[in-house]
Design an enzyme around this catalytic site. Structure first.
Site, mmCIF file in Angstrom:
data_model
loop_
_atom_site.group_PDB
_atom_site.id
_atom_site.type_symbol
_atom_site.label_atom_id
_atom_site.label_comp_id
_atom_site.label_asym_id
_atom_site.label_seq_id
_atom_site.Cartn_x
_atom_site.Cartn_y
_atom_site.Cartn_z
ATOM 1 N N TYR A 11 57.740 42.680 69.183
ATOM 2 C CA TYR A 11 56.362 42.946 69.617
ATOM 3 C C TYR A 11 55.576 43.781 68.589
ATOM 4 C CZ TYR A 11 52.722 45.265 72.398
ATOM 5 O OH TYR A 11 51.543 45.788 72.848
ATOM 6 N N LEU A 33 66.480 37.774 66.193
ATOM 7 C CA LEU A 33 65.874 37.034 67.305
ATOM 8 C C LEU A 33 66.542 37.346 68.642
ATOM 9 C CD1 LEU A 33 65.038 33.566 65.660
ATOM 10 C CD2 LEU A 33 63.576 35.583 65.890
ATOM 11 N N ASP A 51 71.240 39.853 61.010
ATOM 12 C CA ASP A 51 71.474 41.071 61.769
ATOM 13 C C ASP A 51 71.752 42.249 60.823
ATOM 14 O OD1 ASP A 51 72.815 41.438 64.944
ATOM 15 O OD2 ASP A 51 72.869 43.056 63.465
ATOM 16 N N PHE A 73 61.691 48.319 62.119
ATOM 17 C CA PHE A 73 61.346 48.209 63.540
ATOM 18 C C PHE A 73 62.529 47.742 64.382
ATOM 19 C CE2 PHE A 73 57.379 47.730 61.277
ATOM 20 C CZ PHE A 73 56.482 48.442 62.054
ATOM 21 N N THR A 117 59.912 57.455 68.045
ATOM 22 C CA THR A 117 59.483 57.386 69.447
ATOM 23 C C THR A 117 59.104 58.725 70.070
ATOM 24 O OG1 THR A 117 60.233 56.813 71.671
ATOM 25 C CG2 THR A 117 61.916 57.556 70.163
ATOM 26 N N TYR A 141 68.488 56.633 73.644
ATOM 27 C CA TYR A 141 67.546 55.932 72.760
ATOM 28 C C TYR A 141 66.820 56.928 71.847
ATOM 29 C CZ TYR A 141 63.099 53.877 71.397
ATOM 30 O OH TYR A 141 61.999 53.489 70.689
ATOM 31 N N HIS A 188 58.426 46.692 80.731
ATOM 32 C CA HIS A 188 57.310 47.589 80.410
ATOM 33 C C HIS A 188 56.190 47.498 81.441
ATOM 34 C CE1 HIS A 188 59.382 47.193 76.533
ATOM 35 N NE2 HIS A 188 59.009 48.449 76.378
ATOM 36 N N LEU A 189 55.563 48.632 81.628
ATOM 37 C CA LEU A 189 54.575 48.748 82.706
ATOM 38 C C LEU A 189 53.434 47.730 82.592
ATOM 39 C CD1 LEU A 189 53.485 50.289 85.161
ATOM 40 C CD2 LEU A 189 52.348 51.853 83.559
#
Ligand code: UFG
Length: 327
Positions: A11, A33, A51, A73, A117, A141, A188-189
């Site tokens: 994303y 992927l 990978d 990312f 994050t 995480y 996700h919200l």
């Protein structure tokens, strides 16, 4: 400039690739992927399916290509999942980052941008959260990102590379009606709220209403992926003047209930929501102070309202109700 983007089919990564191509960078993408979509990768980018745990592959790519910068990312990135399966994060996220940094140092790719994050701040003392806030990850995480941040710190200290870590708050919105958010399963919200609006889901659950926030639901800082991508370009261009760490958000907090209400206005649809138990690992409030990046790099978000973010996401969801799967 030739940028190597790991997770460039995901994303945020795919939004980054799109923006890099617009800025006339040459772009090579590596993505396994597992979460990303081949169709999300800009056609002008070179795509390698692979990978990061495959150290030989990473070495080959970095040795054979004349890369100027790495943007990392590729990552597992779900707070809740990391509370249930900590080793998936503490092993895989860390191992992928280690392999990449190892190869970067070995092959002299000395500009590194890490997608980090807001979950570094599990229990922030000050809101909005600035870069001086104590790092105390809220989940495995967040911890995996802290480990990678610390590694970059030492590689910079010992003059192996320059880095920028960008700690995003809640990435949201779509680059265009053809390039947006598509996770499987979706947790996700905003996408969930919009799937309820579309009738793809009957209703949604609000994870807890007893937090220490004005309406009892969690408060988050939503920042548009396009604005995130612009921040990366600025951070990359500033690297020659030294490594840097930035918190990245809009600076405004919206509660889960406010997101649902605003989505009702933007979509004109009823969105059925009921309160359930809290999700482990969710901090009550995460709102960024992005004063540092605004001041140092002149970054400011173009999409600075929740309406603008939701509208762009809604355009993508309406045009692609099945995401990148056309059926
Ligand atoms: N939420 C619900 N119901 C849902 C989904 C989410 O109430 O069906 C709530 C969550 O409890 C949370 C808020 O909405 O309070 C936002 O949840 P998301 O899952 O959309 O996002 P998170 O805040 O958990 O995490 C996101 C990214 C992380 C990143 C973090 C930084 O997924 O990678 O933002 O703030 F670390």
């Amino acid at each position: 400039m030739h940028a190597f983007v790991t997770g460039g089919a995901g994303y945020i990564g795919s939004a980054m690739v799109h923006t890099l191509v617009q800025h006339e960078y040459e772009v090579t993408v590596l993505d396994n992927l597992s979460q990303g979509h081949r169709a999300a990768v800009h056609p002008d980018a070179t795509f390698i399916e692979g990978d990061l745990r495959d150290r030989d592959l990473v070495d080959t790519v970095l040795r054979e290509r004349d890369l100027d910068a790495i943007m990392h990312f590729a990552s597992k990135s779900l707070v809740g999942e990391s509370m249930e399966d900590p080793m998936l994060y503490l092993d895989q996220n860390v191992r992928c980052g280690v392999n990449l940094m190892h190869s970067a140092v070995e092959h002299g790719v000395d500009r590194f941008i890490l997608s980090s994050t807001a979950n570094l701040f599990g229990t922030p003392e000050e809101i909005p959260i600035d870069e001086d806030e104590r790092v105390d990850p809220g989940s495995p995480y967040g911890e995996s990102k802290r480990i990678l941040e610390r590694m970059l710190h030492w590689l910079d200290e010992l003059d192996r590379l320059r880095f920028a870590t960008l700690r995003y708050f809640n990435a949201a919105g779509a680059v265009s009606p053809d390039l947006g958010e598509d996770h499987d399963p979706e947790t996700h919200l905003i996408p969930i709220v919009l799937e309820v609006a579309q009738g793809i889901r009957e209703k949604m659950e609000i994870y807890g209403n007893d937090y220490d926030t004005p309406d009892g639901t969690c408060v988050r800082d939503f920042v548009h992926v396009k604005d995130l991508a612009q921040a990366h370009i600025r951070a990359l261009e500033a690297l020659d003047n030294g490594s840097r760490v930035y918190n990245l958000g809009n600076g405004d907090g919206y509660s889960v209930r406010e997101v649902i209400d605003t989505a009702r206005d933007v979509t004109g649809c009823e969105i059925s929501a009921e309160v359930g138990p809290p999700r482990p690992g969710d901090p009550a409030t995460l709102v960024a102070s992005s004063a540092k990046i605004r001041e140092e790099l002149g970054w400011s978000p173009e999409y600075d309202t929740l309406e603008a973010i939701l509208s762009s996401a809604w355009a993508w969801h309406q045009k692609h109700p099945n995401g990148y799967d056309e059926v």
